[in-house]
Design a protein around this motif. Structure first.
Motif, PDB file in Angstrom:
ATOM      1  N   PHE A 116       0.857  -1.182   0.000  1.00  0.00           N
ATOM      2  CA  PHE A 116       0.000   0.000   0.000  1.00  0.00           C
ATOM      3  C   PHE A 116       0.896   1.237   0.000  1.00  0.00           C
ATOM      4  CE2 PHE A 116      -2.964  -2.950   2.232  1.00  0.00           C
ATOM      5  CZ  PHE A 116      -4.018  -2.884   1.322  1.00  0.00           C
ATOM      6  N   ILE A 117       0.459   2.286  -0.675  1.00  0.00           N
ATOM      7  CA  ILE A 117       1.151   3.562  -0.618  1.00  0.00           C
ATOM      8  C   ILE A 117       0.099   4.646  -0.407  1.00  0.00           C
ATOM      9  CG2 ILE A 117       1.142   3.824  -3.136  1.00  0.00           C
ATOM     10  CD1 ILE A 117       3.856   5.303  -2.816  1.00  0.00           C
ATOM     11  N   ALA A 118       0.374   5.545   0.541  1.00  0.00           N
ATOM     12  CA  ALA A 118      -0.588   6.586   0.900  1.00  0.00           C
ATOM     13  C   ALA A 118       0.045   7.958   0.718  1.00  0.00           C
ATOM     14  CB  ALA A 118      -1.042   6.405   2.348  1.00  0.00           C
ATOM     15  N   PHE A 119      -0.767   8.938   0.298  1.00  0.00           N
ATOM     16  CA  PHE A 119      -0.309  10.313   0.088  1.00  0.00           C
ATOM     17  C   PHE A 119      -1.176  11.265   0.908  1.00  0.00           C
ATOM     18  CE2 PHE A 119       0.870   7.929  -3.629  1.00  0.00           C
ATOM     19  CZ  PHE A 119       2.113   8.416  -3.996  1.00  0.00           C
ATOM     20  N   ARG A 120      -0.520  12.274   1.474  1.00  0.00           N
ATOM     21  CA  ARG A 120      -1.235  13.364   2.143  1.00  0.00           C
ATOM     22  C   ARG A 120      -0.714  14.663   1.538  1.00  0.00           C
ATOM     23  NH1 ARG A 120      -0.379  14.217   8.402  1.00  0.00           N
ATOM     24  NH2 ARG A 120       1.028  15.895   7.768  1.00  0.00           N
ATOM     25  N   TYR A 121      -1.599  15.490   0.998  1.00  0.00           N
ATOM     26  CA  TYR A 121      -1.140  16.657   0.248  1.00  0.00           C
ATOM     27  C   TYR A 121      -2.292  17.645   0.112  1.00  0.00           C
ATOM     28  CZ  TYR A 121      -3.871  14.584  -3.505  1.00  0.00           C
ATOM     29  OH  TYR A 121      -4.905  14.065  -4.247  1.00  0.00           O
ATOM     30  N   GLY A 146      -1.539   3.600 -10.326  1.00  0.00           N
ATOM     31  CA  GLY A 146      -2.890   3.216 -10.715  1.00  0.00           C
ATOM     32  C   GLY A 146      -3.933   4.148 -10.133  1.00  0.00           C
ATOM     33  N   GLU A 147      -5.142   3.645  -9.966  1.00  0.00           N
ATOM     34  CA  GLU A 147      -6.239   4.435  -9.421  1.00  0.00           C
ATOM     35  C   GLU A 147      -6.303   4.262  -7.908  1.00  0.00           C
ATOM     36  OE1 GLU A 147      -8.201   6.588 -11.062  1.00  0.00           O
ATOM     37  OE2 GLU A 147      -6.858   6.182 -12.758  1.00  0.00           O
ATOM     38  N   PRO A 148      -6.642   5.310  -7.183  1.00  0.00           N
ATOM     39  CA  PRO A 148      -6.715   5.185  -5.715  1.00  0.00           C
ATOM     40  C   PRO A 148      -7.840   4.257  -5.289  1.00  0.00           C
ATOM     41  CG  PRO A 148      -7.558   7.316  -6.433  1.00  0.00           C
ATOM     42  CD  PRO A 148      -6.963   6.672  -7.642  1.00  0.00           C
ATOM     43  N   ILE A 149      -7.598   3.513  -4.236  1.00  0.00           N
ATOM     44  CA  ILE A 149      -8.649   2.653  -3.691  1.00  0.00           C
ATOM     45  C   ILE A 149      -9.503   3.407  -2.677  1.00  0.00           C
ATOM     46  CG2 ILE A 149      -7.360   0.523  -4.086  1.00  0.00           C
ATOM     47  CD1 ILE A 149      -6.540   0.532  -1.177  1.00  0.00           C
ATOM     48  N   ALA A 150      -8.990   4.565  -2.210  1.00  0.00           N
ATOM     49  CA  ALA A 150      -9.774   5.398  -1.294  1.00  0.00           C
ATOM     50  C   ALA A 150      -9.198   6.806  -1.309  1.00  0.00           C
ATOM     51  CB  ALA A 150      -9.738   4.838   0.122  1.00  0.00           C
ATOM     52  N   THR A 151     -10.078   7.800  -1.192  1.00  0.00           N
ATOM     53  CA  THR A 151      -9.652   9.202  -1.106  1.00  0.00           C
ATOM     54  C   THR A 151     -10.527   9.911  -0.084  1.00  0.00           C
ATOM     55  OG1 THR A 151     -11.140   9.917  -2.865  1.00  0.00           O
ATOM     56  CG2 THR A 151      -8.896   9.293  -3.516  1.00  0.00           C
ATOM     57  N   SER A 152      -9.992  10.997   0.464  1.00  0.00           N
ATOM     58  CA  SER A 152     -10.773  11.829   1.375  1.00  0.00           C
ATOM     59  C   SER A 152     -10.136  13.208   1.431  1.00  0.00           C
ATOM     60  CB  SER A 152     -10.832  11.221   2.780  1.00  0.00           C
ATOM     61  OG  SER A 152      -9.533  11.137   3.343  1.00  0.00           O
ATOM     62  N   THR A 153     -10.929  14.201   1.845  1.00  0.00           N
ATOM     63  CA  THR A 153     -10.453  15.576   1.966  1.00  0.00           C
ATOM     64  C   THR A 153     -10.986  16.164   3.266  1.00  0.00           C
ATOM     65  OG1 THR A 153     -10.449  15.860  -0.438  1.00  0.00           O
ATOM     66  CG2 THR A 153     -10.388  17.858   0.904  1.00  0.00           C
ATOM     67  N   LYS A 168     -11.682  19.339   6.115  1.00  0.00           N
ATOM     68  CA  LYS A 168     -12.293  20.671   5.982  1.00  0.00           C
ATOM     69  C   LYS A 168     -11.248  21.748   5.737  1.00  0.00           C
ATOM     70  CE  LYS A 168     -12.304  21.369  10.996  1.00  0.00           C
ATOM     71  NZ  LYS A 168     -13.156  21.572  12.194  1.00  0.00           N
ATOM     72  N   THR A 169      -9.981  21.461   6.048  1.00  0.00           N
ATOM     73  CA  THR A 169      -8.924  22.437   5.793  1.00  0.00           C
ATOM     74  C   THR A 169      -8.287  22.243   4.424  1.00  0.00           C
ATOM     75  OG1 THR A 169      -7.290  21.015   6.889  1.00  0.00           O
ATOM     76  CG2 THR A 169      -8.389  22.681   8.243  1.00  0.00           C
ATOM     77  N   GLY A 170      -8.847  21.334   3.605  1.00  0.00           N
ATOM     78  CA  GLY A 170      -8.352  21.154   2.252  1.00  0.00           C
ATOM     79  C   GLY A 170      -7.226  20.162   2.113  1.00  0.00           C
ATOM     80  N   MET A 171      -6.970  19.364   3.139  1.00  0.00           N
ATOM     81  CA  MET A 171      -5.930  18.344   3.057  1.00  0.00           C
ATOM     82  C   MET A 171      -6.507  17.099   2.385  1.00  0.00           C
ATOM     83  SD  MET A 171      -2.719  17.864   4.007  1.00  0.00           S
ATOM     84  CE  MET A 171      -2.366  18.717   5.529  1.00  0.00           C
ATOM     85  N   HIS A 172      -5.806  16.618   1.337  1.00  0.00           N
ATOM     86  CA  HIS A 172      -6.260  15.441   0.591  1.00  0.00           C
ATOM     87  C   HIS A 172      -5.512  14.196   1.069  1.00  0.00           C
ATOM     88  CE1 HIS A 172      -8.312  18.157  -2.072  1.00  0.00           C
ATOM     89  NE2 HIS A 172      -7.182  18.696  -2.494  1.00  0.00           N
ATOM     90  N   TYR A 173      -6.225  13.083   1.102  1.00  0.00           N
ATOM     91  CA  TYR A 173      -5.638  11.775   1.399  1.00  0.00           C
ATOM     92  C   TYR A 173      -5.988  10.834   0.244  1.00  0.00           C
ATOM     93  CZ  TYR A 173      -4.861  13.307   6.209  1.00  0.00           C
ATOM     94  OH  TYR A 173      -4.424  13.986   7.326  1.00  0.00           O
ATOM     95  N   ALA A 174      -5.004  10.089  -0.211  1.00  0.00           N
ATOM     96  CA  ALA A 174      -5.239   9.125  -1.291  1.00  0.00           C
ATOM     97  C   ALA A 174      -4.470   7.849  -0.991  1.00  0.00           C
ATOM     98  CB  ALA A 174      -4.797   9.699  -2.627  1.00  0.00           C
ATOM     99  N   TYR A 175      -5.149   6.690  -1.170  1.00  0.00           N
ATOM    100  CA  TYR A 175      -4.554   5.390  -0.863  1.00  0.00           C
ATOM    101  C   TYR A 175      -4.541   4.534  -2.127  1.00  0.00           C
ATOM    102  CZ  TYR A 175      -5.571   6.944   3.886  1.00  0.00           C
ATOM    103  OH  TYR A 175      -5.636   7.677   5.035  1.00  0.00           O
ATOM    104  N   PHE A 176      -3.420   3.853  -2.329  1.00  0.00           N
ATOM    105  CA  PHE A 176      -3.249   3.010  -3.512  1.00  0.00           C
ATOM    106  C   PHE A 176      -2.708   1.654  -3.084  1.00  0.00           C
ATOM    107  CE2 PHE A 176      -2.746   7.369  -4.712  1.00  0.00           C
ATOM    108  CZ  PHE A 176      -3.351   7.500  -5.951  1.00  0.00           C
TER     109      PHE A 176
END
Length: 661
Positions: free
Chosen positions: A615-620, A642-649, A651-659
């Motif tokens: 798994f690889i996760a990004f916070r940005y 590839g395509e993320p298996i999960a994403t979230s944002t 309220k302060t605009g921080m994005h999370y994406a999991y692959f």
């Protein structure tokens, strides 16, 4: 404490101690270490483990001393030397006090004292030799024991006593000559005692590392630090400043821990012509004193950068300010207001916490903020104490504006720790600080390799994360030591009676000459130099609290040290860079990446290949190109996340994406 069984060898008890320690059972571990020392008092490893269980530095030093006495090349030596350098005196831990050297009957004590004096002389000489890299400049000739210092049974008692006294005097003379005449003396002054003593400790620790680092690499005179306590009180700071200024040995000052104390001391240093560098005082008034420098940004710079961050990065054009009546709070508020309005932003409201009734005024501000949906973003231009009281009241009232950003007095893990005992914080870590942005002079998760090496050395030496204060103190000590080195200042014994006024003037001149990247020295965050008014161009860290810890926000500003690398006019016009006086800072994105391995198999040593599943996760924040990455060593050149298996944002605009790759 659990009693360790008396059976077994010292080694077996140490193995049991380590096992208990790894199982988070410190009481049992300590009991086994004590038993190991009782069985084998000259066991170096046992003393090293004993030191780990000592909370008091005096007791820790005693244990490290015992380890070094057993093995002069012990890994404990460096930590022991730093404690000595800070002036700590060794005291045996109560649990092993019976292993200390016992006293003899009084009838023999005179002879014993004589022998102890000779032993002390030898130890002092040896200690001075080993401390050369950390504090003073020494030679083998100074530390070589004299043959006449050895005891001979043929001597009469009076001759032995005389030689013992001479040994003590010689050792003390060596200490004095080496400490005062073979080194350049620098004063470090801050709140070493009182309610802010942790700040003084951070200063002294950072200064000690800086002195050791400088002395280890310089080819010129070594430096030695003298520590002074201003108790975090302006009147005491003025008294201490006069003591420092009157001391003909001291060439410069590192301090103080707060703008109020620095301003109280500044006129005294100015009259004495002694250069001073503060690592923590942001007051703009300090620029009125030509020989006062700083390694932290000023309130003016902080106000400009806060306005830039809120307007250009967070895209906020309406801001309300919560401030106080303290000079620091008012000055920063004025600077921010001016800078934000110049950018076209609107200050909706400015609330001021009253010194006469802080609790009542905070409750009133919280109620008004909660009732105003158009307050915009919120700036906390507050001291640490006011910030703590305000967040305590506002979070409990359910006030949670987005975004909320705070000044540098709040930008540290130390601030978040203030809430540790509150019931809400115990139930939900980060309850009071989560999503709060704050300025910080330095955050270690997005800095240079030098800063990371300092962070590791600090933790290895003192057992705690450094925060920004020790790092800025390191820069301050290094700046003063570099200026003394470039001025070719000699130790006092080399020239006889040194004209201290000329020495101080020469060092101040060299500090002013560190005025560009070309004349800079290597600071922890990159090339370090001063402006004409003693400020220091530097990057600007913004942190975001999460679970009670401060980490770098997704956008940071770093000092541009090579202006030919970019078209700076275009960078400023695009909003990517800001010009402050004669220097530029530029935006950089910070992306957090985490990897969790699922499976690693098919290892082929011949082909140097393997199959990995992870798994690889990004916070940005900002665009999704944060995870537009490539795997240059992949056997398939077109491999991507590839395509993320999960994403979230948030309220302060921080994005999370999991692959899954």
């Amino acid at each position: 404490m659990d009693e360790a069984p008396p059976t077994g060898t010292a080694r077996s008890h140490l193995h049991r101690a380590i096992k208990a320690h790894d199982a988070n059972d410190p009481a049992t571990a300590l009991a086994h270490v004590i038993q190991a020392l009782k069985l084998e008092p000259d066991n170096e490893i046992a003393w090293l483990w004993m030191a780990e269980f000592c909370d008091r530095p005096e007791e820790r030093l005693y244990c490290l001393d015992r380890a070094v006495a057993i093995n002069p090349d012990s890994p404990a030596r460096r930590t022991r030397d730093r404690l000595l350098f800070r002036g700590v005196s060794a005291t045996p831990p109560e649990s092993v006090a019976e292993l200390a050297e016992p006293a003899l009957p009084s009838v023999y004590q005179r002879t014993t004292d004589m022998r102890a004096s000779r032993s002390l002389g030898h130890r002092l000489r040896s200690r001075l030799h080993r401390l050369a890299h950390a504090a003073t400049n020494q030679t083998a000739d100074h530390t070589r024991p004299s043959a006449s210092a050895h005891h001979s049974p043929r001597w009469s008692s009076w001759a032995a006593l005389l030689c013992g006294a001479l040994a003590v005097l010689a050792s003390l003379l060596i200490v004095r000559l080496t400490a005062e005449n073979d080194a350049i003396l620098i004063a470090v002054v801050g709140p070493m005692t009182g309610p802010e003593s942790d700040i003084g400790l951070a200063m002294s620790n950072g200064a000690a590392i800086a002195a050791a680092d400088f002395n280890r690499t310089t080819k010129g005179a070594h430096i030695r630090l003298l520590f002074f306590d201003d108790q975090g009180d302006p009147s005491t700071a003025a008294t201490v400043a006069q003591t420092i200024a009157d001391d003909p040995r001291i060439v410069g000052v590192i301090g103080h821990g707060d703008s109020t104390e620095s301003l109280a001391a500044a006129p005294i240093y100015q009259r004495a012509g002694i250069p001073a560098i503060t690592a923590q005082s942001t007051s703009d008034e300090l620029t009125a004193y030509p020989e006062y420098f700083r390694t932290i940004f000023s309130n003016r710079t902080e106000g400009i950068m806060l306005a830039t961050y809120l307007h250009d990065v967070m895209k906020q054009d309406r801001v309300s300010i919560v401030t106080g009546q303290v000079g620091y709070e008012q000055e920063l508020t004025t600077q921010f207001t001016s800078a934000f309005q110049q950018k076209g932003g609107t200050i909706v409201r400015t609330w001021t916490i009253s010194d006469a009734d802080p609790g009542g005024s905070i409750q009133q501000i919280v109620a008004q903020l909660k009732a105003d949906p158009n307050a915009g973003a919120v700036l906390l231009s507050l001291t640490e104490h006011h910030g703590y009281e305000f967040l305590l009241a506002s979070r409990r009232a359910g006030v949670d504006p987005a975004p909320m950003i705070a000044s540098e007095s709040i930008g540290s893990d130390r601030f978040a720790a203030l809430f540790a005992g509150e019931p809400e914080e115990i139930k939900q870590p980060g309850f009071f600080t989560d999503d709060l942005y704050a300025v910080s002079p330095l955050i270690y998760d997005a800095v240079s390799a030098d800063a990371l090496a300092f962070e590791q050395e600090y933790e290895d030496t003192y057992g705690t994360p450094p925060g920004w204060r020790p790092a800025k103190t390191w820069d301050a000590v290094t700046a003063l030591a570099t200026a003394a080195d470039r001025a070719d200042i000699k130790p006092r014994h080399a020239d006889g009676e040194t004209d201290i006024a000329k020495v101080r003037t020469a060092i101040a001149a060299q500090l002013h000459a560190i005025d560009s990247p070309d004349t800079s020295f290597r600071g922890l965050a990159g090339p370090f130099y001063f402006t004409t008014n003693g400020d220091s161009p530097q990057g600007f860290s913004i942190g975001q609290f999460l679970d009670g810890q401060l980490s770098s926000a997704p956008t940071q500003y770093r000092l541009v040290t090579n202006t030919t690398q970019y078209d700076m006019a275009k960078e400023v016009a695009s909003g990517r860079a800001v010009k402050i006086d004669d220097f530029y800072v530029r935006q950089y994105r910070v992306v957090y990446i985490g990897i969790e391995m699922i499976e690693l198999r098919d290892l082929d040593l011949t082909a140097e290949s393997f199959t990995a599943d992870f798994f690889i996760a990004f916070r940005y924040n900002g665009s999704d190109d944060a995870y537009d990455i490539m795997f240059p060593n992949a056997t398939s050149p077109d491999l991507d996340v590839g395509e993320p298996i999960a994403t979230s944002t948030t309220k302060t605009g921080m994005h999370y994406a999991y692959f899954r790759v």
